[in-house]
Motif scaffolding. Structure first.
Motif, mmCIF file in Angstrom:
data_model
loop_
_atom_site.group_PDB
_atom_site.id
_atom_site.type_symbol
_atom_site.label_atom_id
_atom_site.label_comp_id
_atom_site.label_asym_id
_atom_site.label_seq_id
_atom_site.Cartn_x
_atom_site.Cartn_y
_atom_site.Cartn_z
ATOM 1 N N ASP A 114 0.969 -0.777 0.012
ATOM 2 C CA ASP A 114 0.457 0.414 -0.279
ATOM 3 C C ASP A 114 0.668 1.359 0.120
ATOM 4 O O ASP A 114 0.771 1.844 -0.752
ATOM 5 N N TYR A 115 1.787 1.401 1.033
ATOM 6 C CA TYR A 115 3.047 2.313 1.039
ATOM 7 C C TYR A 115 3.612 2.527 -0.904
ATOM 8 O O TYR A 115 3.552 3.588 -0.903
ATOM 9 N N ARG A 116 3.708 1.194 -1.256
ATOM 10 C CA ARG A 116 4.244 1.471 -3.299
ATOM 11 C C ARG A 116 3.002 2.607 -3.367
ATOM 12 O O ARG A 116 3.417 3.528 -4.545
ATOM 13 N N ARG A 117 1.703 1.184 -4.150
ATOM 14 C CA ARG A 117 1.163 2.064 -4.411
ATOM 15 C C ARG A 117 0.035 3.373 -4.469
ATOM 16 O O ARG A 117 0.459 4.221 -4.658
ATOM 17 N N LEU A 118 0.284 3.853 -2.361
ATOM 18 C CA LEU A 118 -0.821 5.241 -2.434
ATOM 19 C C LEU A 118 0.616 5.941 -1.676
ATOM 20 O O LEU A 118 0.578 7.412 -2.001
ATOM 21 N N GLY A 119 1.452 5.847 -2.285
ATOM 22 C CA GLY A 119 2.795 6.491 -1.701
ATOM 23 C C GLY A 119 3.601 6.746 -2.903
ATOM 24 O O GLY A 119 3.353 7.554 -3.612
ATOM 25 N N VAL A 120 4.800 6.065 -3.375
ATOM 26 C CA VAL A 120 5.253 5.799 -5.019
ATOM 27 C C VAL A 120 4.496 6.240 -5.815
ATOM 28 O O VAL A 120 4.934 7.368 -6.840
ATOM 29 N N MET A 121 3.992 5.589 -6.245
ATOM 30 C CA MET A 121 3.246 5.501 -7.601
ATOM 31 C C MET A 121 2.872 6.595 -7.656
ATOM 32 O O MET A 121 1.713 6.918 -8.965
ATOM 33 N N ALA A 122 1.230 7.543 -6.388
ATOM 34 C CA ALA A 122 0.345 8.286 -6.359
ATOM 35 C C ALA A 122 1.239 9.123 -6.749
ATOM 36 O O ALA A 122 0.127 9.851 -7.721
ATOM 37 N N ALA A 123 2.728 8.864 -5.925
ATOM 38 C CA ALA A 123 3.225 10.562 -6.371
ATOM 39 C C ALA A 123 3.761 10.529 -7.478
ATOM 40 O O ALA A 123 3.696 12.035 -8.314
ATOM 41 N N LEU A 124 4.825 10.100 -8.534
ATOM 42 C CA LEU A 124 4.797 9.709 -9.567
ATOM 43 C C LEU A 124 3.004 10.025 -10.942
ATOM 44 O O LEU A 124 3.321 10.762 -11.348
ATOM 45 N N GLU A 125 2.332 9.486 -10.146
ATOM 46 C CA GLU A 125 1.261 10.373 -10.983
ATOM 47 C C GLU A 125 1.073 11.598 -11.468
ATOM 48 O O GLU A 125 0.599 12.109 -11.882
ATOM 49 N N ALA A 126 1.106 12.255 -9.936
ATOM 50 C CA ALA A 126 1.102 13.586 -9.667
ATOM 51 C C ALA A 126 2.101 13.946 -10.379
ATOM 52 O O ALA A 126 1.575 15.702 -11.523
ATOM 53 N N VAL A 127 3.031 13.829 -10.260
ATOM 54 C CA VAL A 127 4.485 14.865 -10.706
ATOM 55 C C VAL A 127 4.171 14.587 -12.263
ATOM 56 O O VAL A 127 4.174 15.679 -12.505
ATOM 57 N N SER A 128 3.713 13.698 -13.135
ATOM 58 C CA SER A 128 3.866 13.196 -14.723
ATOM 59 C C SER A 128 2.767 14.151 -14.991
ATOM 60 O O SER A 128 2.664 14.777 -16.320
ATOM 61 N N ALA A 129 1.359 14.264 -14.306
ATOM 62 C CA ALA A 129 0.732 15.352 -14.885
ATOM 63 C C ALA A 129 1.041 17.074 -14.256
ATOM 64 O O ALA A 129 0.957 17.323 -15.256
ATOM 65 N N ILE A 130 1.816 17.340 -13.593
ATOM 66 C CA ILE A 130 2.309 18.285 -13.359
ATOM 67 C C ILE A 130 3.629 18.669 -14.297
ATOM 68 O O ILE A 130 3.511 20.506 -14.805
ATOM 69 N N VAL A 131 4.139 18.205 -14.203
ATOM 70 C CA VAL A 131 5.538 18.253 -15.501
ATOM 71 C C VAL A 131 5.197 16.881 -16.558
ATOM 72 O O VAL A 131 6.162 16.217 -16.324
ATOM 73 N N PRO A 132 4.045 17.107 -17.142
ATOM 74 C CA PRO A 132 3.994 16.135 -18.743
ATOM 75 C C PRO A 132 5.105 16.286 -19.616
ATOM 76 O O PRO A 132 6.342 17.008 -19.360
ATOM 77 N N GLY A 133 5.487 15.383 -20.536
ATOM 78 C CA GLY A 133 6.935 15.106 -21.310
ATOM 79 C C GLY A 133 7.911 14.584 -20.335
ATOM 80 O O GLY A 133 9.068 14.726 -21.641
ATOM 81 N N HIS A 134 8.273 14.714 -19.004
ATOM 82 C CA HIS A 134 9.637 14.778 -19.052
ATOM 83 C C HIS A 134 9.546 13.421 -18.211
ATOM 84 O O HIS A 134 9.349 12.998 -17.195
ATOM 85 N N PRO A 135 10.812 12.742 -18.061
ATOM 86 C CA PRO A 135 10.888 11.746 -16.820
ATOM 87 C C PRO A 135 11.229 12.153 -15.314
ATOM 88 O O PRO A 135 11.646 13.579 -16.113
ATOM 89 N N ILE A 136 11.263 11.563 -15.024
ATOM 90 C CA ILE A 136 11.570 11.954 -13.116
ATOM 91 C C ILE A 136 13.071 11.780 -12.675
ATOM 92 O O ILE A 136 12.892 10.251 -12.220
ATOM 93 N N HIS A 137 13.872 12.548 -11.362
ATOM 94 C CA HIS A 137 14.738 11.938 -10.992
ATOM 95 C C HIS A 137 13.737 11.366 -9.866
ATOM 96 O O HIS A 137 13.885 12.652 -9.158
ATOM 97 N N ALA A 138 14.494 10.095 -9.588
ATOM 98 C CA ALA A 138 13.402 9.861 -8.002
ATOM 99 C C ALA A 138 14.851 9.706 -7.332
ATOM 100 O O ALA A 138 15.238 9.288 -7.175
ATOM 101 N N ALA A 139 14.626 10.140 -5.948
ATOM 102 C CA ALA A 139 14.783 9.950 -4.537
ATOM 103 C C ALA A 139 15.036 9.800 -2.923
ATOM 104 O O ALA A 139 13.582 9.778 -3.005
ATOM 105 N N GLY A 140 15.091 8.791 -2.809
ATOM 106 C CA GLY A 140 14.921 8.076 -1.535
ATOM 107 C C GLY A 140 15.396 7.602 -0.450
ATOM 108 O O GLY A 140 16.848 6.713 -0.698
#
Length: 618
Positions: A322-348
């Motif tokens: 759930d932390y992966r789905r509702l956390g990381v993946m949900a955040a990636l969906e939001a970032v991809s929508a706010i900054v569309p068309g660009h890959p994301i540098h992810a840091a943990g």
């Protein structure tokens, strides 16, 4: 002849039974699978029995701060039995004891001749600062110090190197012996500590009165659930976590913060940071001079940060996935929508880095190419060398914790803090007692220590899955850990990796973090920084005595073991942050105007100002 004997037996067996004899058939023994089910009343009582066991275990766990007495007893019996049947080891220990007594007697004699200023016969370990004050070199305190250090060394020899003892049990017994010795150290008693005695004489005992008031204040604040003294000087949103930004997404588990740009042009690829949820996210956004977020935005990056919600008993069944789905993946969906068309540098960071690596492996498995790079800070992927934290990881210990967590729904912050404090009891427990209660001196609170006191809880199911799947069974490194309904493999990650570790990390030892090299089938840039788990990561440019080593290993390069790596990698002065910023810049496009805050048309409207609401929840 053998054939004739077999034929005779067969003919005899085929003869009909003689009159007057009854042959009783041999009863069949049912296999376990064919045995009848237990009585219904036994099935009905099984949940009751389990509930009783869990209740008893949970009650004991509250008294022992979550430590399993059975695990410690098992380790002690393993050590004691093997030591009893090792006469060679016993003889060695006797000889060591005699030699140490001779050394101590010679030291005492030299001290008498030299009026208490003899050279010591044993020095403390480099990390042991209890006896640094020159007053410890004066007789009779020097004799107490030397006697304690020799005793400590002998017990280390006694609890290690016993043939046949399980390594985990050996580590646990040595750890327990060290805790007992640390508690009995002469530095902890006012009448055997020359520094405390000197302060008592100088102040006329006012230090002990002040220390008693400090102890009473700390006890009252702990009972009321308040933060330690001085933490109130660092309110979240006013002194720390002050980087300007907006909350652009929220679900039951996270808030996503988009930070405002501080330069006129930014790199097109955004940076998404996934902090650990053991503590609050703002360790990476402390006061402005210590803020990684502020540094990144100043370097021309659009930065997003996950802020985890502090779970309660109602979240007991939230899973690791759930932390992966509702956390990381949900955040990636939001970032991809706010900054569309660009890959994301992810840091943990820490546990957030472990979760991010699992998410990245699952994305690669599923053909999701939204990541431009992966950065992991003090994050472990292989847990076979996870340091002294493994003292608290075993079937007995995890089962004990599970009973405690089921009764509460979460693992409480104070219960987690107790385990971490025991790992560094000299620094975090006994030295504080001496300073605050015997000397009557409060150590000034910093932004980092204030953050450290702002702990969170962990959902019962998630934490149990984390301890069993990662620490106990090492499923991630061995390709068994599930993301969704299928296992993931770190070797599937193809984006470049930047991994940072610290030299004195007791939570994620650097040699454990280093295991990313054989696991990942991609280019890995590895940084080994000075400092510990937190202070080594929060290392802004300009900090004195900061240093690091850095080397990139290509996917086609041959493997270097940790000792070879550190021997071949030169040391650089200064913070590692600029090296990471340069690494990101090399993998980013040319600067362009910054994106808007949020994306209302895509369902990501601005919900409020940073740092958001979740970080303020107790």
């Amino acid at each position: 002849m053998l054939d004739a004997e077999v034929r005779d037996r067969a003919e005899t067996a085929a003869e009909p039974p003689r009159p007057g004899l009854r042959l009783r058939p041999i009863p069949e023994v049912p296999s376990p699978a064919s045995r009848p089910d237990p009585p219904e009343d036994e099935d009905d009582l099984a949940p009751v029995r389990r509930a009783i066991d869990q209740s008893v275990h949970a009650s004991v766990a509250r008294m022992t701060a979550g430590l399993s007495p059975a695990a410690l007893a098992e380790a002690w019996f393993d050590w004691a039995i093997h030591a009893a049947f090792s006469p060679g080891k016993q003889a060695t220990l006797v000889m060591k004891l005699l030699r140490k007594q001779v050394r101590l007697a010679q030291f005492a004699a030299r001290s008498a001749v030299l009026q208490g200023h003899a050279a010591p016969c044993i020095d403390p370990l480099p990390q042991d600062h209890r006896f640094d004050d020159p007053a410890w070199q004066v007789w009779p305190f020097s004799l107490a110090c030397q006697s304690f250090l020799l005793t400590q060394q002998w017990w280390h020899n006694a609890t290690t190197g016993v043939p046949g003892v399980c390594r985990a049990h050996e580590t646990m017994v040595a750890f327990a012996a060290r805790q007992v010795l640390d508690a009995a150290a002469p530095s902890n008693l006012p009448w055997t500590n020359p520094v405390v005695l000197g302060e008592t004489v100088r102040t006329g005992g006012a230090n002990l009165v002040t220390g008693l008031l400090n102890a009473a204040e700390d006890a009252q604040r702990a009972a009321d659930g308040l933060k330690p003294v001085g933490a109130d000087a660092f309110p979240v949103g006013d002194a720390v976590a002050v980087s300007p930004g907006k909350v652009v997404f929220r679900n039951r588990l996270i808030e996503l913060i988009q930070y405002a740009p501080t330069v006129t042009a930014v790199r097109p690829e955004p940076v998404l940071i996934v902090p650990a949820w053991i503590m609050k996210f703002y360790i990476l956004d402390l006061s402005p001079e210590n803020s990684l977020v502020r540094y990144l935005t100043g370097q021309g990056h659009t930065v997003f940060m996950i802020s985890w919600r502090n779970p309660g008993p109602e979240d007991r069944d939230v899973s690791f996935d759930d932390y992966r789905r509702l956390g990381v993946m949900a955040a990636l969906e939001a970032v991809s929508a706010i900054v569309p068309g660009h890959p994301i540098h992810a840091a943990g960071y820490c546990l957030g880095g472990t979760l991010l690596a699992i998410a990245a492996a699952a994305m690669s498995r599923d053909g999701d190419a939204r990541l431009a790079s992966l950065s992991l800070f003090a994050a472990q992927l292989d847990f076979t060398e996870a340091g002294e934290l493994t003292l608290f990881i075993g079937e007995s210990q995890i089962s004990f914790l599970e009973s405690l967590m089921r009764s509460q729904g979460t693992l409480d912050a104070r219960q987690m803090a107790g385990a971490f404090q025991l790992l560094r009891s000299n620094d975090l427990i006994w030295s504080r007692i001496v300073r605050d209660y015997l000397l009557g001196r409060r150590q000034p609170m910093t932004d980092l220590t204030a953050w450290n006191a702002d702990a969170t809880r962990l959902p019962a199911r998630m934490h149990a899955e984390y301890l069993r799947g990662l620490f106990l069974d090492n499923d991630l490194a061995e390709g068994r850990f599930l993301a969704g309904d299928r296992p993931v493999s770190i070797s599937d990650i193809r984006v470049p990796v930047f991994a940072a570790a610290t030299e004195r990390d007791h939570v994620a030892p650097w040699r454990s973090v280093f295991k990313i090299h054989p696991l990942a089938d991609t280019d890995v840039t590895f940084v080994l920084a000075s400092g510990g788990h937190n202070a080594g990561i929060v290392a802004p440019p300009g900090r004195k005595q900061a240093r690091h080593r850095i080397r990139t290993t290509r996917a086609t390069d041959r493997y270097r073991d940790p000792d070879t790596w550190i021997g071949q990698t030169p040391q650089c002065e200064g913070s590692w942050w600029p090296a990471w910023a340069a690494w990101l810049a090399e993998r980013s496009g040319p600067p362009a105007p910054p994106p808007a805050m949020g994306a209302p048309a895509s369902g990501y409207a601005v919900l409020g100002d940073a740092p958001g609401a979740y970080v303020l929840e107790a």
